[in-house]
Design a protein around this motif. Structure first.
Motif, short mmCIF file in Angstrom:
data_model
loop_
_atom_site.label_atom_id
_atom_site.label_comp_id
_atom_site.label_asym_id
_atom_site.label_seq_id
_atom_site.Cartn_x
_atom_site.Cartn_y
_atom_site.Cartn_z
N UNK A 1 0.83 -1.20 0.00
CA UNK A 1 0.00 0.00 0.00
C UNK A 1 0.87 1.26 0.00
N UNK A 2 1.96 1.24 0.74
CA UNK A 2 2.85 2.41 0.79
C UNK A 2 3.43 2.71 -0.60
N UNK A 3 3.79 1.64 -1.34
CA UNK A 3 4.32 1.83 -2.70
C UNK A 3 3.25 2.43 -3.61
N UNK A 4 2.03 1.94 -3.45
CA UNK A 4 0.92 2.43 -4.28
C UNK A 4 0.67 3.92 -4.02
N UNK A 5 0.66 4.29 -2.75
CA UNK A 5 0.38 5.69 -2.38
C UNK A 5 1.44 6.66 -2.90
N UNK A 6 2.65 6.18 -3.06
CA UNK A 6 3.71 7.02 -3.60
C UNK A 6 3.51 7.31 -5.08
N UNK A 7 2.80 6.46 -5.75
CA UNK A 7 2.71 6.55 -7.20
C UNK A 7 1.43 7.20 -7.71
N UNK A 8 0.38 7.26 -6.87
CA UNK A 8 -0.88 7.86 -7.33
C UNK A 8 -1.39 8.88 -6.33
N UNK A 9 -2.16 9.83 -6.84
CA UNK A 9 -2.78 10.82 -5.98
C UNK A 9 -4.22 10.41 -5.67
N UNK A 10 -4.78 11.04 -4.65
CA UNK A 10 -6.19 10.84 -4.34
C UNK A 10 -6.43 9.70 -3.38
N UNK A 11 -7.71 9.62 -2.94
CA UNK A 11 -8.11 8.57 -2.01
C UNK A 11 -8.05 7.20 -2.69
N UNK A 12 -7.72 6.20 -1.89
CA UNK A 12 -7.64 4.83 -2.42
C UNK A 12 -8.74 3.96 -1.84
N UNK A 13 -9.34 3.15 -2.68
CA UNK A 13 -10.26 2.09 -2.26
C UNK A 13 -9.72 0.77 -2.83
N UNK A 14 -10.08 -0.30 -2.15
CA UNK A 14 -9.60 -1.60 -2.61
C UNK A 14 -10.77 -2.58 -2.75
N UNK A 15 -10.70 -3.39 -3.79
CA UNK A 15 -11.67 -4.48 -3.93
C UNK A 15 -10.97 -5.75 -3.49
N UNK A 16 -11.62 -6.46 -2.57
CA UNK A 16 -11.09 -7.75 -2.10
C UNK A 16 -11.89 -8.88 -2.75
N UNK A 17 -11.20 -9.79 -3.39
CA UNK A 17 -11.86 -10.93 -4.02
C UNK A 17 -11.16 -12.21 -3.57
N UNK A 18 -11.92 -13.25 -3.36
CA UNK A 18 -11.31 -14.52 -2.99
C UNK A 18 -10.51 -15.06 -4.17
N UNK A 19 -9.38 -15.64 -3.87
CA UNK A 19 -8.52 -16.21 -4.91
C UNK A 19 -8.88 -17.69 -5.05
N UNK A 20 -9.70 -17.98 -6.05
CA UNK A 20 -10.13 -19.35 -6.28
C UNK A 20 -9.02 -20.14 -6.96
N UNK A 21 -8.83 -21.37 -6.53
CA UNK A 21 -7.73 -22.19 -7.02
C UNK A 21 -8.23 -23.08 -8.15
N UNK A 22 -8.02 -22.61 -9.37
CA UNK A 22 -8.47 -23.37 -10.54
C UNK A 22 -7.57 -23.10 -11.72
N UNK A 23 -8.18 -23.07 -12.90
CA UNK A 23 -7.42 -22.83 -14.14
C UNK A 23 -7.87 -21.50 -14.73
N UNK A 24 -6.93 -20.60 -14.94
CA UNK A 24 -7.26 -19.28 -15.46
C UNK A 24 -7.74 -19.36 -16.91
N UNK A 25 -8.71 -18.50 -17.24
CA UNK A 25 -9.28 -18.51 -18.58
C UNK A 25 -9.60 -17.09 -19.02
#
Length: 666
Positions: A94-118
């Motif tokens: 997060x600290x690296x991200x904040x150094x590179x962009x301006x403005x408020x940050x929001x994050x989307x959290x998604x479960x990492x499903x263990x399968x085959x990418x498509x």
């Protein structure tokens, strides 16, 4: 209402019911009613092939064969994610991200499903291509297989863009995985190791009809393309959901890293309540403009990171290594453990796979070992706690003789397992082979189960599957839990199995590497067991999809005098060891060695009948024209692209009448 309108109405109705059942999990009609509507649509399409639509609900059953998967370059690379394993690593990201962009940050959290990418590509609301991740730059075109997955929409609804791609994961739910393995065990096959590898392997199966039988699911998480008119990742998820995609509802919009950590902590505990394997959480910067600003490294996007859950792991003591013998003679070493609770179950045994694995990890009896269970049915030992090793412990010596019959084990070059070659004298192999023979997908003998087979062999009443046909009611009545009615059913079931067609009997014989699909190909090519027994290795390799390994296995099987005697006895008992005269009546080799492509509308025979005529007369049907295509059978209203390609490649073009004349040259 015209026929075309009726087909469209039924298609739309079935798509909606399919979406409600598989995506929303809120069905409105019964399975029976759905099947009846699907059958009605299938009948209409068969009778009116001019209205054929590759996106029809009837096409989900598969049937297309893909021998070689075309390599496709991704329009946008499929990068991998950087991994993190702690709160500190997330905060550093997060600290690296904040150094590179301006403005408020929001994050989307998604479960990492263990399968085959498509990656799925849609044009004008229709699925046109599905490509595996591959090396991230290019992958394999697996569209035929992906079309069979019920949660992949073939047609979209709503305000979708004209062209875009969507990324996701092909997964195999625990329940479906367990059912698949139960069926494999029932027919004497080795169970699959875990849902992820099984899902991934399914995408590269050559027969899409086999893929259609697997309960695969598709979970989508990222829209890709130009001019998508989106401002955030979370908005993209909502849009995709509205267009008909299955987007996991667990995804959450968070305001700061503390809320991200709350999401991670919750799902680290509750992930076992989910129907799928998960191995972490993916955290993404929500604002797409900020994502563009952050960009990517050569390997990973800077705007996303994966937090990996710690695997379910415990330590316990390995008391003894024992060895199991499978129906093929393969030896599997098993670790017998002090009981330990792992992922909600008590674990007492774990597979050690083979001698190489034992040597690699230096596993010894008396060791304290680390046992892990991800989504696997069978727990695995992943290492040894050497701080607890007895200094006097001895290195494990893999057994040299079969634990059941004492025969010296063999290990062929390139094979992972040791094998007991005493296939006709080793009790577990004898029992396993007969259990495979009677299984549902083979001879399907009602009234006869695996335990009864073991009792019959132990009692000396049978030694191989041909002996089943010598059994009498008075032979089986003394068996444990065998009542009068049960004995009648068993004898009746054995007698009825004489009607099972040749291809299933060939599968039932248990020839190594000859599964259902290979058995069908061999039966169709050779027509009878006598012809197959006389085939040479070279002959076999020339059969479609038969390689050196299968060919050698078939040769070895029939080289055994005992196996040949068993086949002769099956013949004498009246089993179907050749394709029936009724089936053969309409089959010839006139088209042998020729590949056909069918296109257009036909007046004398339907496309389905045309395909059957080609296959019944030794030809092969392909869906697309290539240099290997011998003939294009052209009907009315054929698309110009196939005609142009055929002419360019010099492919011979036949009209419907010319094709039929080819079958009846007189």
């Amino acid at each position: 209402m015209t026929t075309e309108e009726k087909i469209k109405q039924l298609s739309n109705e079935l798509e909606q019911h399919n979406y409600k059942y598989y995506v929303l999990d809120s069905p409105e009609i019964s399975d029976f009613d759905f099947d009846m509507k699907l059958k009605e649509l299938q009948d209409l399409e068969d009778k009116n092939p001019e209205f054929f639509d590759a996106s029809s609900p009837t096409q989900r059953v598969g049937g297309a064969i893909t021998k070689n998967f075309e390599t496709v370059v991704h329009d946008f690379p499929m990068q991998s994610l950087s991994n993190s394993y702690s709160k500190e690593e997330l905060e550093e990201w997060e600290a690296r991200v904040k150094k590179m962009v301006d403005g408020e940050l929001e994050y989307v959290c998604e479960l990492k499903y263990d399968g085959a990418s498509i990656s799925l590509t849609y044009e004008k609301g229709k699925l046109i291509r599905a490509v595996t991740r591959g090396d991230g730059v290019q992958g394999d075109d697996v569209t035929n297989n992906i079309r069979t997955i019920r949660t992949v929409p073939l047609n979209l609804k709503g305000d979708f863009p004209d062209k875009f791609a969507i990324r996701g994961e092909i997964v195999l739910p625990y329940e479906g995985f367990a059912k698949m393995n139960a069926e494999r065990v029932e027919i004497g096959e080795e169970p699959y190791s875990n849902p992820r590898n099984t899902a991934s392997g399914s995408l590269k199966m050559q027969d899409s009809a086999e893929v259609a039988k697997r309960p695969l699911d598709c979970l989508l998480y990222s829209l890709i393309g130009r001019d998508l008119n989106l401002s955030s990742q979370y908005e993209g998820l909502e849009k995709a959901r509205n267009w008909g995609f299955k987007v996991p509802k667990e995804a959450k919009l968070t305001k700061n890293i503390d809320e991200v950590l709350e999401f991670i902590q919750y799902w680290d505990i509750h992930r076992h309540d989910l129907p799928y394997e998960t191995d972490g959480v993916v955290v993404k910067v929500n604002n797409l403009h900020q994502q563009d600003e952050l960009g990517s490294t050569a390997k990973s996007p800077r705007w996303a990171i994966a937090y990996k859950f710690k695997a379910e792991r415990e330590s316990t003591v390995l008391r003894e290594i024992t060895y199991q013998v499978g129906r093929t003679g393969a030896i599997t070493p098993v670790a017998n453990l002090d009981p330990v609770q792992l992922a909600g179950t008590i674990v007492k045994r774990a597979s050690l796979h083979n001698a190489d694995q034992i040597q690699k990890l230096d596993i010894r009896e008396g060791d304290t070992v680390f046992v892990e269970k991800g989504g696997e049915i069978i727990p695995k030992i992943i290492g040894v706690d050497f701080t607890h090793r007895d200094p006097n412990s001895e290195e494990t010596q893999y057994i040299k003789q079969c634990p059941e019959c004492g025969t010296d084990l063999v290990r062929a070059e390139g094979e992972a397992h040791h094998y007991c070659p005493n296939d006709n004298g080793c009790f577990p192999q004898i029992v396993g082979r007969i259990q495979h023979y009677i299984s549902r997908k083979a001879m399907d003998i009602e009234g006869l189960g695996g335990e009864t087979v073991a009792l019959l062999v132990k009692a000396g009443l049978i030694h191989n599957y041909a002996d089943l046909y010598t059994l009498k009611k008075e032979d089986v009545l003394p068996l444990e839990r065998m009542a009068d009615k049960s004995a009648d059913n068993l004898i009746l079931g054995i007698e009825k199995s004489k009607e099972i067609p040749f291809e299933r009997l060939l599968f039932a014989l248990g020839i190594r590497y000859v599964g259902e699909t290979v058995a069908k190909k061999l039966a169709k090519h050779y027509k009878s067991i006598q012809n197959l027994m006389q085939a040479t290795t070279e002959d076999l390799i020339n059969v479609d999809e038969i390689g050196q390994r299968i060919a050698q296995s078939v040769i070895d099987f029939f080289a055994s005098e005992e196996n040949r005697n068993t086949i002769k006895r099956l013949m004498d008992f009246g089993l179907q060891l050749e394709i029936s005269a009724e089936k053969l009546a309409n089959q010839t080799d006139i088209l042998q060695g020729n590949t056909f492509v069918i296109s257009g509308v036909f007046s004398k025979v339907s496309r389905t009948d045309l395909k059957k005529l080609i296959e019944d007369n030794g030809g092969k049907v392909s869906s697309s024209i290539s240099a290997k295509t011998n003939y294009l059978v052209a009907g009315e209203n054929m698309g110009p692209s196939k005609l142009v390609k055929a002419e360019k490649l010099g492919t011979e073009i036949l009209s419907e009448d010319e094709f039929l004349e080819k079958l009846n040259p007189s």
